[in-house]
Design an enzyme around this catalytic site. Sequence first.
Site, PDB file in Angstrom:
ATOM      1  N   ASN A  90      -4.561  69.375 -36.413  1.00 51.63           N
ATOM      2  CA  ASN A  90      -5.628  68.383 -36.547  1.00 51.63           C
ATOM      3  C   ASN A  90      -5.764  67.456 -35.348  1.00 51.63           C
ATOM      4  OD1 ASN A  90      -4.083  68.449 -39.563  1.00 51.63           O
ATOM      5  ND2 ASN A  90      -6.164  69.240 -39.403  1.00 51.63           N
ATOM      6  N   VAL A 102      -8.759  63.577 -32.894  1.00 54.11           N
ATOM      7  CA  VAL A 102      -7.991  63.601 -34.122  1.00 54.11           C
ATOM      8  C   VAL A 102      -8.951  63.905 -35.267  1.00 54.11           C
ATOM      9  CG1 VAL A 102      -6.570  62.233 -35.686  1.00 54.11           C
ATOM     10  CG2 VAL A 102      -6.384  61.878 -33.222  1.00 54.11           C
ATOM     11  N   CYS A 103      -8.606  64.897 -36.069  1.00 51.81           N
ATOM     12  CA  CYS A 103      -9.455  65.276 -37.200  1.00 51.81           C
ATOM     13  C   CYS A 103      -8.790  64.819 -38.500  1.00 51.81           C
ATOM     14  CB  CYS A 103      -9.670  66.790 -37.214  1.00 51.81           C
ATOM     15  SG  CYS A 103     -10.738  67.348 -38.543  1.00 51.81           S
ATOM     16  N   VAL A 104      -9.278  63.715 -39.012  1.00 46.04           N
ATOM     17  CA  VAL A 104      -8.835  63.194 -40.303  1.00 46.04           C
ATOM     18  C   VAL A 104     -10.066  62.569 -40.955  1.00 46.04           C
ATOM     19  CG1 VAL A 104      -8.033  60.992 -39.348  1.00 46.04           C
ATOM     20  CG2 VAL A 104      -7.055  61.826 -41.481  1.00 46.04           C
TER      21      VAL A 104
END
Length: 182
Positions: A90, A102-104
């Site tokens: 991520n 950042v993948c959240v």
Amino acid sequence: MGTTHRITKDFHRLARTIESFSDGQAKVILGDDDEKDRTETFFRFEVDIMPNGGPYQGGSFRFEFCVEKECQWPREPPIIRCLTDIYHPNIDHLDRDDCSNVCVSVLDRDVWSADQCDFETCVQALLFLFYQPNFDDALSPVCCSDEHFQELVQISLKGGTIDGFQFRPNKGRINNILEEIT
């Protein structure tokens, strides 16, 4: 309350509480340029994340938080970039410099809520990613499978090569080894 006052207040609250709410796994990093950065139209600071468990235990990972337009805070999420080489589904260390790598979900503009989200929410989301990587929503082209994941994380922390990418040795891991020797 003015926007500049709000962002400064939120930052100071984070700096005061980060070590307690993160159980010592995160700290705000203040550099020489921080005061300059806060007087311009954007607001920038860095946070170190040092997981005390899970596959990243012993590592140290630096993240840059940037609010490009103070007048938008807290209506829009900050841009968060990981500045440390990392093998994580991520977090894309090969990504562009002008957006989050950042993948959240909490950082998605559609999910972000000015009433419920702040810098603390962002730090907690980053900590969550270190303990619960999401392979179903992978961002990194290097790390997109949980096959041999923990072994590959250790290779990356040591400064090894994975899928043709040479990782730099993680400074947190190096410091831990030096402490063990002395």
